[in-house]
Design a protein around this motif. Structure first.
Motif, PDB file in Angstrom:
ATOM      1  N   ALA A 160       3.188  63.424 -13.198  1.00 50.75           N
ATOM      2  CA  ALA A 160       2.779  62.203 -12.505  1.00 50.75           C
ATOM      3  C   ALA A 160       1.608  61.530 -13.207  1.00 50.75           C
ATOM      4  CB  ALA A 160       2.418  62.522 -11.062  1.00 50.75           C
ATOM      5  N   GLN A 163       2.891  59.311 -15.833  1.00 53.14           N
ATOM      6  CA  GLN A 163       3.513  58.110 -15.287  1.00 53.14           C
ATOM      7  C   GLN A 163       2.459  57.116 -14.794  1.00 53.14           C
ATOM      8  OE1 GLN A 163       5.959  59.979 -12.353  1.00 53.14           O
ATOM      9  NE2 GLN A 163       7.615  60.460 -13.777  1.00 53.14           N
ATOM     10  N   TYR A 164       1.416  57.648 -14.148  1.00 56.31           N
ATOM     11  CA  TYR A 164       0.348  56.769 -13.677  1.00 56.31           C
ATOM     12  C   TYR A 164      -0.403  56.134 -14.850  1.00 56.31           C
ATOM     13  CZ  TYR A 164       0.755  58.159  -8.756  1.00 56.31           C
ATOM     14  OH  TYR A 164       1.200  58.346  -7.473  1.00 56.31           O
ATOM     15  N   GLN A 166       0.816  55.074 -17.560  1.00 55.08           N
ATOM     16  CA  GLN A 166       1.592  53.906 -17.962  1.00 55.08           C
ATOM     17  C   GLN A 166       1.510  52.794 -16.912  1.00 55.08           C
ATOM     18  OE1 GLN A 166       5.623  54.923 -19.098  1.00 55.08           O
ATOM     19  NE2 GLN A 166       4.980  56.829 -20.058  1.00 55.08           N
ATOM     20  N   LEU A 167       1.613  53.177 -15.645  1.00 52.64           N
ATOM     21  CA  LEU A 167       1.602  52.196 -14.569  1.00 52.64           C
ATOM     22  C   LEU A 167       0.295  51.412 -14.536  1.00 52.64           C
ATOM     23  CD1 LEU A 167       3.059  51.055 -12.039  1.00 52.64           C
ATOM     24  CD2 LEU A 167       1.944  52.872 -10.720  1.00 52.64           C
ATOM     25  N   THR A 180      -5.323  57.421  -9.975  1.00 55.46           N
ATOM     26  CA  THR A 180      -4.467  58.572 -10.238  1.00 55.46           C
ATOM     27  C   THR A 180      -4.888  59.762  -9.397  1.00 55.46           C
ATOM     28  OG1 THR A 180      -4.022  57.826 -12.495  1.00 55.46           O
ATOM     29  CG2 THR A 180      -3.667  60.154 -12.023  1.00 55.46           C
TER      30      THR A 180
END
Length: 290
Positions: A160, A163-164, A166-167, A180
């Motif tokens: 995760a 992914q965070y 990138q987000l 995050t």
């Protein structure tokens, strides 16, 4: 911790609010969806001129509160916070998902203090009137699964974090790290906030009366809901999305100055973070009419 915003005394709690000044008024106030916080809207805020993000009590960097809460309680709290922070009204309320219910409730309670409404992939108290009959069973199955989710493993947290990263790539480092950590530690807040979603909150909106005659834009997330695709076949998912689109069109058509737009490729949970331009365009439309 975040370097942005500050906490204001509202009753016996302190609530976090961050304001960024820019071209364009009235001020936009972003109301996060369940599980999201004000910082999730930072990109949208910085694209939207004079705008405010905040955390409801019980979420983010605001003080704790018992969850779930009534929509009226959230609306009254926001009104007091805007006063404490000297945010002059009337304002444009931009509510995402659960935050759209709270925005509409605010408009019902304080209609003269609202200049416009922006509803970001909102739900509605009559949602099942628009969905296929199988949607009720699907909804119950998803809720049962959600209630039983175990704590995240270290491996899940590590994935995760990537992914965070990138987000929130466009966020300042301190805010990216704070968001995050918050989402990995407090992800169950989303479940707690929505426990009265289809009981108390829906009933409040039904009994609350009409919306004021202000400009309204409804944005629909155009991508498939990943939760639905996990539990339903492609045909049911497609019919459910068609129902949501029809519901959003009806919500826009229910007021004199309503408009409906689809944001292609937008996922429900990530619409505020990944599509700030679409949000800014909708804000500009509302400001032009307000």
């Amino acid at each position: 911790m975040t370097n942005l915003g500050q906490r204001y005394a509202v009753g016996d709690r302190k609530l976090w609010l961050h304001r960024e000044s820019g071209a364009g008024t009235p001020t936009v106030v972003f109301l996060p969806g369940a599980g999201l916080v004000g910082l999730d809207f930072l990109a949208a805020q910085r694209h939207s001129g004079d705008a405010v993000t905040y955390d409801r009590a019980g979420t983010g960097w605001s003080d704790a509160a018992p969850l779930p809460r009534s929509a009226a309680e959230v609306a009254e709290e926001l009104r007091a916070l805007l006063s404490a922070a000297d945010v002059a009204g009337p304002v444009i309320l931009a509510g995402h998902s659960l935050g759209a219910f709270y925005a509409r409730r605010y408009a019902q309670l304080f209609p003269t203090e609202v200049a416009g409404l922006l509803l970001l992939d909102p739900g509605h108290e009559d949602i099942f009137d628009f969905l296929p009959p199988e949607a009720r069973a699907l909804d119950a199955e998803i809720k049962s699964y959600t209630d039983a989710i175990p704590d995240l493993t270290d491996e899940q947290k590590a994935a995760a974090r990537g992914q965070y990263a990138q987000l929130y790539a466009a966020w300042p480092a301190a805010e990216r790290d704070a968001l995050t950590d918050y989402h990995l530690d407090q992800w169950r807040v989303a479940i707690a906030e929505t426990r009265n979603f289809d009981t108390e909150v829906h009933a409040e909106l039904r009994a609350g009366g009409p919306l004021p005659d202000v400009p309204l834009v409804v944005l629909t997330a155009g991508a498939q809901n990943p939760v639905w695709t996990r539990f339903a076949d492609a045909d049911l998912v497609a019919r459910a999305h068609a129902g949501i689109d029809a519901m959003h069109q009806a919500m826009a058509a229910a007021v004199p100055r309503g408009a409906h737009r689809v944001v292609p490729g937008a996922a429900h949970g990530f619409l505020p973070m990944q599509h700030p331009g679409a949000i800014a365009e909708a804000v500009a439309t509302i400001r032009a009419q307000a």
